[in-house]
Scaffold this active site. Sequence first.
Site, short mmCIF file in Angstrom:
data_model
loop_
_atom_site.label_atom_id
_atom_site.label_comp_id
_atom_site.label_asym_id
_atom_site.label_seq_id
_atom_site.Cartn_x
_atom_site.Cartn_y
_atom_site.Cartn_z
N GLY A 270 -0.55 -5.26 0.27
CA GLY A 270 -1.66 -5.09 -0.66
C GLY A 270 -1.36 -5.70 -2.02
N GLU B 46 2.50 -6.64 6.98
CA GLU B 46 1.79 -5.55 7.67
C GLU B 46 2.04 -5.51 9.17
OE1 GLU B 46 0.60 -7.48 5.30
OE2 GLU B 46 -0.70 -6.33 3.95
N GLU C 10 -2.28 -9.24 -1.72
CA GLU C 10 -3.74 -9.30 -1.59
C GLU C 10 -4.42 -9.09 -2.95
OE1 GLU C 10 -3.76 -6.36 1.66
OE2 GLU C 10 -4.93 -7.83 2.78
N ALA D 231 0.87 -1.18 0.00
CA ALA D 231 0.00 0.00 0.00
C ALA D 231 0.90 1.23 0.00
CB ALA D 231 -0.86 -0.01 1.25
#
Length: 699
Positions: free
Chosen positions: A104, A127, A107, A63
């Site tokens: 991310g 994370e 993901e 992210a």
Amino acid sequence: MSDVIEFEKKGSIGVIIINNPPANALSFAVVKGIGQRITECMEDNDCVGAVVTGAGKMFVAGADISEFNVPRPADVPELEDVIKAIEDAPKPVIAAVNGLALGGGLELAMGCHYRLGAPKIVVGQPEVKLGLIPGGGGTQRLPRLAGVAKALEMIVEGEPINAQDALDHGVIDGVVEEDIVARAITFAEEKAVSGEAPRATGKVEDKIGDFDAGIFAEWRDKTLPKTKGQDAPGECINCIEVATNKPFAEGLKHERRVFVELRDGKKSKGMRHMFFAERSVAKIPDIGRDIVPMDINKAAIIGSGTMGGGIAMNFANAGIPVVVVDVAQDALDTGLGKVESNYAGSVSRGRLTQEKMNDRMGLIRGTTDYADIADADIVIEAVFENMDLKKQIFGELDKICKPETILASNTSTLDINEIAEATGRPGKVCGTHFFSPANVMKLLENVRTEKASKETITTIMKLAGTLRKIGVLVGVGDGFVGNRMLHVAARVAEFMVEEGAMPWQVDKVVTDYGFPMGPFQLNDLAGIDVRHAIRQEQMKLYGDRRQSVVLESIYQTGRYGQKTNGGWYTYEGGSRKGTPEPEIEAMILKTSEEMGVERREFSDVEILERYLYAIINTGAMVLEEGLAIRPSDIDVIWNFGYGFPRYWGGPMFAADLIGLPKILDKVSELHGEYGDWLKPSPLLKSLAEEDKGFGDFKG
Ligand code: NAD
């Protein structure tokens, strides 16, 4: 359409390329762009599937955490909604994972129906290291693909895995040696013509029904004690458990709620701050890329004591030959013997192979002859803490070493500007302040002397990285940055003990805050005699200030800490865990009485405030005196040098969260009690009055 997403139609397949250098981070623009292109592909009748990939060497490194504190524009969808849209898409979407896929990024790939990976990829959910859980469905999809055990390992520990591991555990469906995008396009076409419904990860159930019943309890037992104070590791485990006992949609909702709570909480902010702080220490405002560091191919250490041996190991570990000089053969034999037994300990614990140990020992050579180090690129002096001795050694080194050699001192307290003047090359003299044990501690305070050249500074900053340390540049001053702050706080802790607290109460408050040790435990480890010697030196500098009487009392007992099996605590049978000592308690009561102090209760809050604010106020002084470049450098020093809890972001970041006016009030009050040790720093005052934080300090 934003330029961070490139789009090409290859036959009947839409190829979405994330091009947001350097990391292809999932910024608002990237998320929005992917969402739009996926919708387009699904609406386009000529398109039968899509491929998502990254430009350059990255897939998506994660992210964009710099946008975490920025409100999301109304026209940008949430990442997890874009991922869910991909998963629910009626046409096959293939992730061509061309490079790093973290957070991310993984993901996003797991939301795609199939994943192909290049042979050198690394994928993971790190994370937790930022005080977060994966917030884009990672805790729900990874156990479905990799199984509960592997998902726990990857998410709770945050360590990434390689392509083979990812393939073995079903995180990816294939490793592609050739052109991965071309293969993904063919794969998408094959899936489209096959007529089978695209495989939605959220619907894969077999692996989440098949796991060891005790696995969650086992992970809590092994993780929670060692991550005390952090919320994210426990929440990662909870979320994965939810993946196994709640429907997928509910699991996603649960994950989202927890993610937002953690993201907006103080602890993740602290960890995110540390992430950026660590990356900014290397930037020295007046030294640009045009200043080229010298090559360090040969090193020398003067003194084979506690520090010299450890420093030599750092060079050997980095593959750099190092010569260690000591005055006498027996001192050298003892010093190098300790290095050898240190390595042997690593071999017996299985952390190092015998072969590597031999290689490293082969790079370390001992001598008693200074002439042997004439061609070293850097010499680090680590002899006794004595100005005359150091000046004499630097004078000698200046004569013997080649003109380019950098001469560095590991002194903890002496004025390196003065040492530099003992040479004819002050531009080549600097400090490299290693922390003990030097082969273990990651922090290196690099000291910039008045006359040090930019080349010297850039060389030692680069050297820190070569030695796998975090190098922070500091200025010459009493105790540099870290110890200067520590010594004020330790003194305040001693004052509290004189006034009514007990060492074990202070230590408990400080460790409950998240430090690995309290000031008295640390004192027992480092040596009460060492701290006493510093006190004696400081009395010369600050003779008019209040000095700790209780430190003098304990020093007189001859209990010097762990090395004498007793200091503030008693260490039975060489144990490293001390127990409170009744004799010391009696000594403390007697000291207070002799001082004429009426002892009183200290609340835990009061202890923490006094200890922490002493650190913060001194940090502000260090900043205004220009000894540290930026507040976040001080945070890095405290995290890596003293174990300041990462989730509070270091003392200066923690101060901003507490609020400077509150700290200033308390410090002003303590100034009356403790005198100039806690004189409110003008910088703290001005920032507090302007309602600003240290984060606003621009130097
Ligand atoms: P130490 O007493 O363990 O070792 C000093 C070594 O220097 C001894 O082996 C001694 O024989 C050798 N020596 C003395 N004179 C010499 C000479 N003329 N030439 C060559 N060798 C000589 O000391 P230490 O704890 O390793 O500390 C060394 C330096 O590092 C000091 O300046 C100290 O302030 C600093 N330092 C120490 C620590 C720590 O925790 N010990 C931490 C940071 C910095």
